[in-house]
Design an enzyme around this catalytic site. Structure first.
Site, PDB file in Angstrom:
ATOM      1  N   ASP A  22      -5.808  46.420  23.914  1.00 12.34           N
ATOM      2  CA  ASP A  22      -4.627  46.351  24.813  1.00 12.34           C
ATOM      3  C   ASP A  22      -3.557  45.400  24.785  1.00 12.34           C
ATOM      4  O   ASP A  22      -2.290  45.441  24.736  1.00 12.34           O
ATOM      5  CB  ASP A  22      -5.280  45.958  26.182  1.00 12.34           C
ATOM      6  CG  ASP A  22      -5.788  47.264  27.161  1.00 12.34           C
ATOM      7  OD1 ASP A  22      -5.005  48.427  26.743  1.00 12.34           O
ATOM      8  OD2 ASP A  22      -6.624  47.211  27.702  1.00 12.34           O
ATOM      9  N   GLU A  28      -5.301  40.128  27.201  1.00  8.30           N
ATOM     10  CA  GLU A  28      -4.813  41.304  26.845  1.00  8.30           C
ATOM     11  C   GLU A  28      -3.475  41.888  27.096  1.00  8.30           C
ATOM     12  O   GLU A  28      -2.906  42.832  26.823  1.00  8.30           O
ATOM     13  CB  GLU A  28      -5.921  42.587  27.195  1.00  8.30           C
ATOM     14  CG  GLU A  28      -6.162  42.394  28.555  1.00  8.30           C
ATOM     15  CD  GLU A  28      -7.274  43.297  28.851  1.00  8.30           C
ATOM     16  OE1 GLU A  28      -7.695  44.541  28.030  1.00  8.30           O
ATOM     17  OE2 GLU A  28      -8.023  43.014  30.032  1.00  8.30           O
ATOM     18  N   CYS A  72     -12.988  40.518  21.339  1.00  6.03           N
ATOM     19  CA  CYS A  72     -13.622  41.447  21.841  1.00  6.03           C
ATOM     20  C   CYS A  72     -13.291  42.897  21.531  1.00  6.03           C
ATOM     21  O   CYS A  72     -13.619  43.888  21.763  1.00  6.03           O
ATOM     22  CB  CYS A  72     -14.498  41.339  23.101  1.00  6.03           C
ATOM     23  SG  CYS A  72     -13.046  41.353  24.230  1.00  6.03           S
TER      24      CYS A  72
END
Length: 588
Positions: free
Chosen positions: A467, A443, A514
Site C-alpha cells: 500500500d 503504509e 511485512c
C-alpha cells in the site's frame, strides 16, 4: 490445436503443468471443490435427488394454484418443469461431475454459465430472455443442494485427475482464493490483477505458481487445455507440444530438488557472513498456516491477516465472527507458533478486500472507508476483535498491528478503545497480557513522513510496502491497466524506506517489513543494507531468502547503497542493485 503463448504479470515463483479448469464468474458464486473418484457417484446422486425435489416442488405449486390464478402462472411452472427435465439440466451437469470431479453445485453453475452464453447469442429477443428461466430453475436446485444435511467429505488424496489442475478465471477474489486453497490446484491464471493485488499476495503465500493481468486468457483458453505456467517469466504456454512439455518437466524437477535442498536450512539462523542476524517472520491468513510457518523455520508471525476470518464467512446469515470464534482462531495461531511471537493485524477490509459486494459501491474504495477507518466507524465490531486478541495474548506472545494509521486522533482513539477492552476483561476476570505491544502499519505516505508522532505513542512499526507504493505512486495495484507503473524501485519509494528505517533506528523502536518487498529476493540485500533487521513474508519464500542472507557480506554493500540513495535515475538504480547483488555474495 496449435500451441500459443500468452504473456502476463508474474506474481509467484515456480512452474506448473496441468489442464485448464476455466471458472466463469457464476461458478464462483457457489462452493467449488473436487470429489475423489469413490465419491463421484454419491455426488451425482446428490444432484439427481435435488432435481427430483425441485420437480416435486413444481408439481405441488401447480396443483395448489387457486382457481382464479392467471393462466400465465401455470404456464410459467410448466416451462420450468420442461427446463428441469431437459438433458441440458438433468444430465449434462452429471457428466461434468463424472469427467471433471466437480462437486454438484460447481457442475450445475458451470453448465448454466455455458447455456447462458449460448442464449446471449440468440437474435430473437423472446428466446434470448428464456435465459432467466434457466437461471431461476438452477437457483431452485442450488437452494435444495445447499440446504441438504448430508455433505460430501472433500477428497484429501491426490489422484491423477486432481494432481494437475490450473485455474483460469477473469479474476479470483481473495475470499475465493482462500476457498480454493484446500483443493489440488497447481496454478492460477487470471485476466485481471497486478503484481501486488491481494490475489497475487495470497497465491504467493500458498506457494502456487500464478500469472495475472493476462487480458483475455479466460476466453482464449478452453476447458481442459494443457497449460504450462512459467511464473518466473510471466508466461503461459497453451497446448504445448511434447518436446516443450518434457523441457518444462525437467525444469520443474530441478526446482523441486532445489526446494528440497533449501529445506535443510530450516533450523539455521539467518545470519550474514559478518555476523548480523536477520529475523525472518511469516505472513499467514488462517490459524492452520502456522504449521507451514514452523516448517519453513519462521521465528514468529509478522503478519496475521485477520480479515480472512471474516471473508471466509461471506454469504452466511450471520457472517461476522463472534468474539468467541475470533478468540479460538487467534488462540490456535498463538499456540501453534509454540512460544514464538504472533503479530495480529486488526481487520483490514475495503478496496480489493470487501466483506461483500455492496462494499464496492463507492468511487475509489482504496481511498475510502477501509482498515482502521472502517474499524473506528464500527466500534462494536472493533471492540469485539480487540477483546478476542487480548484474550488470546494469555496463551503466548501477541502483538497488535493497526493498519492504515495516518492521523494522530486515529492513534488516540485506537489506544483508548484498547484500554476500554482491557478494563472490560479485567472486570470480567478474563486473563490477558496487560503489556501487549501495539504497533502501526506504515503504509500511507503521511505516516511515513510523520514518524515521530508514531514512535512516541506506539511500541513497534511494520512497513506495508504494497500500500505504501500504491499510495505514494497514486497507482491502484488491483487495476491491471496501470499495474506496469507499480515500481518498488522508484526513487521516491527508496527514499521513503530509507527515511523510515533511519528514524526508527534513532528512536530505538523496532521496525519490520511485512509487504511484498520483504519476500522479493532481488531486494533482500538492499533492505538489510538500509538497516532493516526483520522481514515478514509468505513461508514458501523463506528458505530462498535465508540462503541469500547467509551468503551476504553486509559491509560490502554500503558503497552501492550510497550510490542508490543518491540516484534518481531508475535505470541507474537497477544497474547498481545488480552490482550490489554480486558484491554482497560470499559463497560458503
Amino acid at each position: 490445436m496449435a500451441s500459443f503463448t500468452l504473456q502476463g504479470i508474474p506474481v509467484s515463483r515456480g512452474i506448473a503443468i496441468g489442464r485448464a479448469h476455466v471458472l466463469h464468474p457464476a461458478a464462483l458464486d457457489v462452493e467449488h471443490f473436487l470429489v475423489a473418484q469413490e465419491q463421484v457417484e454419491a455426488e451425482v446422486l446428490r444432484l439427481q435427488e435435488a432435481i427430483a425435489q425441485v420437480n416435486r416442488d413444481l408439481q405441488t405449486l401447480w396443483s395448489e394454484l387457486p382457481q382464479d390464478a392467471p393462466t400465465e402462472l401455470g404456464a410459467f411452472i410448466d416451462v420450468h418443469a420442461l427446463i428441469l427435465a431437459d438433458p441440458m439440466i438433468s444430465e449434462a451437469p452429471l457428466d461434468i461431475i463424472r469427467t471433471r470431479h466437480y462437486n454438484a453445485e460447481w457442475a450445475l453453475a458451470t453448465q448454466v454459465e455455458e447455456l447462458s452464453a449460448q442464449f446471449d447469442e440468440i437474435e430473437d429477443e423472446y428466446l434470448r430472455e428464456r435465459k432467466a428461466d434457466i437461471q431461476q430453475v438452477a437457483e431452485r436446485i442450488l437452494k435444495v443442494l445447499t440446504g441438504t444435511v448430508h455433505q460430501v467429505v472433500r477428497s484429501e488424496g491426490i489422484d491423477e485427475r486432481t494432481a494437475n489442475m490450473i485455474v483460469v478465471a477473469r479474476d479470483i477474489s481473495p475470499a475465493d482464493m482462500m476457498q480454493l486453497r484446500d483443493d489440488a490446484f497447481t496454478g492460477f491464471v487470471t485476466d485481471e490483477g497486478g503484481q501486488n493485488s491481494h490475489t497475487a499476495i495470497v497465491s504467493r503465500s500458498l506457494g502456487i505458481p500464478a500469472v495475472v493481468g493476462m487480458g483475455n486468457a479466460s476466453h482464449l483458453i478452453a476447458q481442459d487445455d494443457w497449460l504450462i505456467i512459467d511464473s518466473d517469466a510471466g508466461v503461459v504456454i497453451v497446448a504445448p507440444d511434447n518436446a516443450v512439455l518434457e523441457q518444462y518437466r525437467d525444469k520443474q524437477a530441478k526446482l523441486a530438488r532445489q526446494k528440497k535442498k533449501l529445506a535443510r536450512l530450516r533450523k539455521t539462523p539467518a545470519v550474514t557472513q559478518d555476523g548480523v542476524e536477520i529475523t525472518l517472520l511469516a505472513n499467514i491468513e488462517l490459524p492452520e498456516d502456522t504449521a507451514h510457518a514452523l516448517d519453513a523455520g519462521a521465528s514468529g508471525v509478522g503478519l496475521f491477516r485477520s480479515e480472512f476470518l471474516f471473508m471466509e464467512r461471506s454469504g452466511q446469515e450471520h457472517r461476522l465472527p463472534t468474539e468467541e470464534e475470533q478468540f479460538e482462531a487467534y488462540r490456535q495461531a498463538v499456540q501453534g507458533m509454540k512460544g514464538r511471537p504472533v503479530t495480529i493485524r486488526t481487520l483490514d477490509v475495503g478496496a480489493d478486500k470487501p466483506l461483500d459486494s455492496s462494499d464496492h459501491n463507492i468511487l475509489n474504495p482504496a481511498m475510502g472507508l477501509r482498515a482502521i477507518r472502517y474499524c473506528l466507524s464500527e466500534p462494536q465490531l472493533f471492540m469485539t476483535q480487540l477483546r478476542a486478541i487480548l484474550r488470546a495474548s494469555a496463551f503466548g506472545k501477541v502483538k497488535i498491528l493497526i493498519p492504515m494509521l495516518a492521523h494522530y486522533h486515529e492513534i488516540e482513539q485506537t489506544l483508548a478503545m484498547l484500554e476500554q477492552a482491557k478494563a472490560e476483561l479485567t472486570a470480567e476476570g478474563m486473563k490477558f497480557d496487560p503489556q501487549v505491544p501495539v504497533g502501526a502499519m506504515i503504509e500511507v505516505p503521511a505516516a511515513a513522513l510523520s514518524l515521530p508522532m508514531f514512535v512516541r505513542k506506539l511500541d513497534f512499526l511494520s512497513v506495508g510496502t504494497n500500500d505504501l507504493i500504491q499510495y505514494t505512486l497514486a497507482i491502484d495495484r488491483a487495476d491491471h491497466e496501470v499495474a506496469h507503473l507499480y515500481d518498488d524501485l522508484h526513487p521516491a519509494i527508496i527514499q521513503l524506506m530509507h527515511s523510515i528505517i533511519s528514524t526508527a533506528v534513532k528512536a530505538d523502536i523496532p521496525v519490520s517489513i511485512c509487504g511484498g518487498m520483504a519476500g522479493d529476493i532481488r531486494l533482500t540485500r538492499l533492505l538489510i543494507a538500509m538497516g532493516f533487521r526483520e522481514l515478514s513474508m509468505p513461508a514458501a519464500l523463506m528458505p530462498e531468502i535465508k540462503q541469500a542472507i547467509l551468503n551476504t557480506q553486509l559491509d560490502l554493500l554500503q558503497p552501492h547503497l550510497k550510490k542508490i540513495l543518491r540516484s534518481f535515475d531508475p535505470q541507474s538504480i537497477r544497474e547498481t542493485l545488480t552490482a550490489m547483488e554480486q558484491a554482497g555474495v560470499v559463497m560458503h
